[in-house]
Motif scaffolding. Structure first.
Motif, PDB file in Angstrom:
ATOM      1  N   PRO A 170     -11.130  -0.204   2.445  1.00 43.08           N
ATOM      2  CA  PRO A 170     -10.041   0.183   2.877  1.00 43.08           C
ATOM      3  C   PRO A 170      -9.181  -1.147   3.349  1.00 43.08           C
ATOM      4  CG  PRO A 170     -11.510   1.388   3.969  1.00 43.08           C
ATOM      5  CD  PRO A 170     -11.948   0.339   3.437  1.00 43.08           C
ATOM      6  N   ALA A 171      -7.815  -0.813   3.274  1.00 43.96           N
ATOM      7  CA  ALA A 171      -7.137  -1.992   3.469  1.00 43.96           C
ATOM      8  C   ALA A 171      -7.030  -2.940   4.898  1.00 43.96           C
ATOM      9  CB  ALA A 171      -5.377  -1.498   3.412  1.00 43.96           C
ATOM     10  N   TRP A 172      -7.587  -2.027   6.057  1.00 41.79           N
ATOM     11  CA  TRP A 172      -7.576  -2.678   7.382  1.00 41.79           C
ATOM     12  C   TRP A 172      -8.985  -3.696   7.466  1.00 41.79           C
ATOM     13  CZ3 TRP A 172      -6.929   2.476   6.726  1.00 41.79           C
ATOM     14  CH2 TRP A 172      -8.075   3.352   6.583  1.00 41.79           C
ATOM     15  N   HIS A 173      -9.728  -3.766   6.078  1.00 45.75           N
ATOM     16  CA  HIS A 173     -10.784  -4.682   6.027  1.00 45.75           C
ATOM     17  C   HIS A 173     -10.442  -5.879   5.103  1.00 45.75           C
ATOM     18  CE1 HIS A 173     -13.745  -2.380   8.736  1.00 45.75           C
ATOM     19  NE2 HIS A 173     -13.214  -1.248   8.140  1.00 45.75           N
ATOM     20  N   LEU A 174      -9.305  -5.942   4.445  1.00 46.57           N
ATOM     21  CA  LEU A 174      -8.956  -6.817   3.318  1.00 46.57           C
ATOM     22  C   LEU A 174      -9.060  -8.387   3.985  1.00 46.57           C
ATOM     23  CD1 LEU A 174      -6.086  -5.235   1.389  1.00 46.57           C
ATOM     24  CD2 LEU A 174      -8.707  -5.071   0.890  1.00 46.57           C
ATOM     25  N   ALA A 175      -8.568  -8.300   4.929  1.00 46.61           N
ATOM     26  CA  ALA A 175      -8.408  -9.716   5.619  1.00 46.61           C
ATOM     27  C   ALA A 175      -9.827 -10.246   6.056  1.00 46.61           C
ATOM     28  CB  ALA A 175      -7.628  -9.603   6.906  1.00 46.61           C
ATOM     29  N   ASP A 199      -3.599   4.077   4.803  1.00 44.13           N
ATOM     30  CA  ASP A 199      -2.438   4.262   5.730  1.00 44.13           C
ATOM     31  C   ASP A 199      -0.871   3.886   5.334  1.00 44.13           C
ATOM     32  OD1 ASP A 199      -0.842   4.214   7.935  1.00 44.13           O
ATOM     33  OD2 ASP A 199      -2.251   3.151   9.298  1.00 44.13           O
ATOM     34  N   ARG A 200      -0.193   5.035   4.907  1.00 49.48           N
ATOM     35  CA  ARG A 200       1.140   4.636   4.404  1.00 49.48           C
ATOM     36  C   ARG A 200       2.324   4.523   5.560  1.00 49.48           C
ATOM     37  NH1 ARG A 200       0.804   5.887  -1.030  1.00 49.48           N
ATOM     38  NH2 ARG A 200      -1.351   5.335  -1.703  1.00 49.48           N
ATOM     39  N   SER A 201       1.848   4.302   6.701  1.00 49.33           N
ATOM     40  CA  SER A 201       2.747   4.001   7.720  1.00 49.33           C
ATOM     41  C   SER A 201       3.367   2.571   7.859  1.00 49.33           C
ATOM     42  CB  SER A 201       2.153   4.188   9.117  1.00 49.33           C
ATOM     43  OG  SER A 201       1.339   3.158   9.358  1.00 49.33           O
ATOM     44  N   ASP A 202       4.506   2.193   8.375  1.00 47.46           N
ATOM     45  CA  ASP A 202       5.017   0.952   8.111  1.00 47.46           C
ATOM     46  C   ASP A 202       3.879  -0.158   8.570  1.00 47.46           C
ATOM     47  OD1 ASP A 202       7.325   2.211   7.082  1.00 47.46           O
ATOM     48  OD2 ASP A 202       8.368   1.687   9.067  1.00 47.46           O
ATOM     49  N   ALA A 203       3.190   0.239   9.589  1.00 48.81           N
ATOM     50  CA  ALA A 203       2.337  -0.672  10.144  1.00 48.81           C
ATOM     51  C   ALA A 203       1.086  -0.738   9.124  1.00 48.81           C
ATOM     52  CB  ALA A 203       1.711  -0.453  11.561  1.00 48.81           C
ATOM     53  N   GLY A 204       0.733   0.313   8.727  1.00 55.12           N
ATOM     54  CA  GLY A 204      -0.326   0.384   7.601  1.00 55.12           C
ATOM     55  C   GLY A 204       0.083  -0.420   6.420  1.00 55.12           C
ATOM     56  N   LEU A 205       1.104  -0.163   5.888  1.00 56.79           N
ATOM     57  CA  LEU A 205       1.367  -0.913   4.718  1.00 56.79           C
ATOM     58  C   LEU A 205       1.828  -2.552   4.929  1.00 56.79           C
ATOM     59  CD1 LEU A 205       3.718   1.463   3.088  1.00 56.79           C
ATOM     60  CD2 LEU A 205       1.297   0.742   2.274  1.00 56.79           C
ATOM     61  N   ALA A 234      -0.488  12.402   1.425  1.00 54.18           N
ATOM     62  CA  ALA A 234      -0.004  13.096   0.092  1.00 54.18           C
ATOM     63  C   ALA A 234       0.115  12.229  -1.083  1.00 54.18           C
ATOM     64  CB  ALA A 234       1.018  14.075   0.310  1.00 54.18           C
ATOM     65  N   TRP A 235      -0.389  12.345  -2.058  1.00 53.55           N
ATOM     66  CA  TRP A 235       0.256  11.828  -3.581  1.00 53.55           C
ATOM     67  C   TRP A 235       1.535  11.663  -3.564  1.00 53.55           C
ATOM     68  CZ3 TRP A 235      -2.781   9.244  -7.090  1.00 53.55           C
ATOM     69  CH2 TRP A 235      -2.377   8.879  -8.141  1.00 53.55           C
ATOM     70  N   ASP A 236       1.934  10.531  -3.580  1.00 53.02           N
ATOM     71  CA  ASP A 236       3.579  10.130  -3.662  1.00 53.02           C
ATOM     72  C   ASP A 236       3.765   9.180  -5.067  1.00 53.02           C
ATOM     73  OD1 ASP A 236       5.994   8.837  -3.750  1.00 53.02           O
ATOM     74  OD2 ASP A 236       5.889   9.171  -1.356  1.00 53.02           O
ATOM     75  N   GLU A 237       4.085   9.660  -6.016  1.00 54.19           N
ATOM     76  CA  GLU A 237       4.246   8.987  -7.513  1.00 54.19           C
ATOM     77  C   GLU A 237       5.269   7.711  -7.279  1.00 54.19           C
ATOM     78  OE1 GLU A 237       5.730   9.602 -11.970  1.00 54.19           O
ATOM     79  OE2 GLU A 237       4.812  11.341 -10.837  1.00 54.19           O
ATOM     80  N   LEU A 243       3.551   0.462  -5.064  1.00 55.47           N
ATOM     81  CA  LEU A 243       2.590  -0.192  -4.584  1.00 55.47           C
ATOM     82  C   LEU A 243       1.910  -1.103  -5.778  1.00 55.47           C
ATOM     83  CD1 LEU A 243       1.070   2.251  -1.929  1.00 55.47           C
ATOM     84  CD2 LEU A 243       2.317   0.026  -1.602  1.00 55.47           C
ATOM     85  N   LEU A 244       1.689  -0.404  -6.992  1.00 59.82           N
ATOM     86  CA  LEU A 244       1.184  -1.085  -7.882  1.00 59.82           C
ATOM     87  C   LEU A 244       2.032  -2.396  -8.273  1.00 59.82           C
ATOM     88  CD1 LEU A 244       0.340   2.078 -10.097  1.00 59.82           C
ATOM     89  CD2 LEU A 244      -1.282   0.551  -9.290  1.00 59.82           C
ATOM     90  N   ALA A 245       3.288  -2.063  -8.322  1.00 53.12           N
ATOM     91  CA  ALA A 245       4.051  -3.334  -8.469  1.00 53.12           C
ATOM     92  C   ALA A 245       4.120  -4.293  -7.656  1.00 53.12           C
ATOM     93  CB  ALA A 245       5.736  -2.832  -8.805  1.00 53.12           C
TER      94      ALA A 245
END
Length: 307
Positions: A170-175, A199-205, A234-237, A243-245
């Motif tokens: 997960p993103a919080w382990h990438l670093a 985590d799609r919060s501002d802090a999470g992203l 939820a799924w947000d197209e 995020l892909l971009a």
């Protein structure tokens, strides 16, 4: 009439559920902690004919890379041997990423057994990680984590054998992963599932972006544009396309590859729909790199032979 776009699907799963290979999470008790919730719909066979049927008009599937599907951990070579036989009979996959028990004395034997298959390219071995960012500290240094030197010695075995590591955290382990990889400068790494920005919060992203950049600073790391389902949102197209971009911009188009994660992604989107989302992200971030992201980069990164 224009020629179809050649496509490499660099991450998917096959399973027959006929006893050839045992998948406990599909054939035994349901995993209540599966990251996408109820997965009853994918507890059925998924084989080469099924993935070919998913590819929409306008594309030619030139090959696929199978990623280990959590078969019985006691004998990972069974799945590898089955996939090699499947490829011989049905033409897919053209390469595979297996599994090995990094902290186990059997790891070297497992790797060497699987290397007998000409399709074997690397390993996906998942470290112990936190299920949510607020649980992050609880996993630091535990057995099987990115800080466990006994577990991470498996990375050295991959490096020695010129095998790649499919990294899934997960993103919080990438670093943390980026810091760890400083000690393995020759290891080729392919990050799974767009770095799992759950985590799609501002802090999470913001944390996702920081971790993605830390990994992108390592020229030996590439990223799969795949699986943006989240247990926390939820799924947000439109957000997922954005995020892909972003991932394409962070890593550069030469280190991004298309992947479907089918049949798992099918819990949220059809194959054609996911492919269209990746296509939109490519158009938004690097329109000149369509052929590279959909085909050429995977050929290079996984050392594929395609027709």
């Amino acid at each position: 009439m224009s020629e179809p776009q050649t496509l490499i699907d660099s991450h998917h799963h096959f399973w027959a559920l006929d006893g050839s290979v045992h998948y406990p999470w599909l054939e035994d008790e349901v995993d209540d902690h599966f990251f996408l919730g109820d997965y009853q719909r994918i507890r059925q066979p998924f084989l080469p004919a099924d993935i070919r049927a998913q590819v929409p008009e306008g594309y030619r599937l030139a090959g696929t890379v199978h990623c280990e599907a959590e078969s019985a951990r006691s004998a990972p070579e069974v799945e590898t041997a089955w996939l090699a036989q499947l490829a011989e009979q049905q033409g897919l996959p053209i390469a595979l990423v297996g599994w090995a028990a990094f902290a186990d004395v059997a790891c070297e034997v497992q790797l060497d057994q699987q290397m007998r298959s000409p399709l074997f390219r690397g390993v996906r071995a998942k470290p112990i990680t936190a299920g949510r960012p607020d649980q992050y500290c609880s996993t630091l240094g535990v057995r099987g984590s990115l800080q466990d030197r006994n577990w991470t010695r498996g990375l050295g075995m991959l490096e020695e054998r010129d095998l790649s590591w499919d990294l899934r955290v997960p993103a919080w382990h990438l670093a943390d992963a980026a810091r760890l990889l400083e000690g393995y400068p020759a290891l080729r790494v392919i990050l799974n599932h767009t770095g799992l920005p759950w985590d799609r919060s501002d802090a999470g992203l913001a944390e996702w972006r920081k971790g993605m950049q830390a990994l992108a600073d390592n020229p030996r790391v590439a990223v799969k544009l795949s699986e943006l389902g989240s247990p926390m949102a939820a799924w947000d197209e439109q957000q997922n396309i954005a995020l892909l971009a972003e991932a394409i911009t962070i890593f550069g188009p030469e280190r991004c590859i298309f992947a479907s994660n089918f049949p798992v992604t099918g819990l949220n989107a059809s194959y054609a729909h996911w492919l269209a989302m990746v296509e939109q992200a490519i158009a938004d971030a690097a329109s000149e790199a369509r052929q590279a992201i959909l085909h050429d980069n995977a050929v290079r990164l996984y050392r594929l032979a395609t027709g």
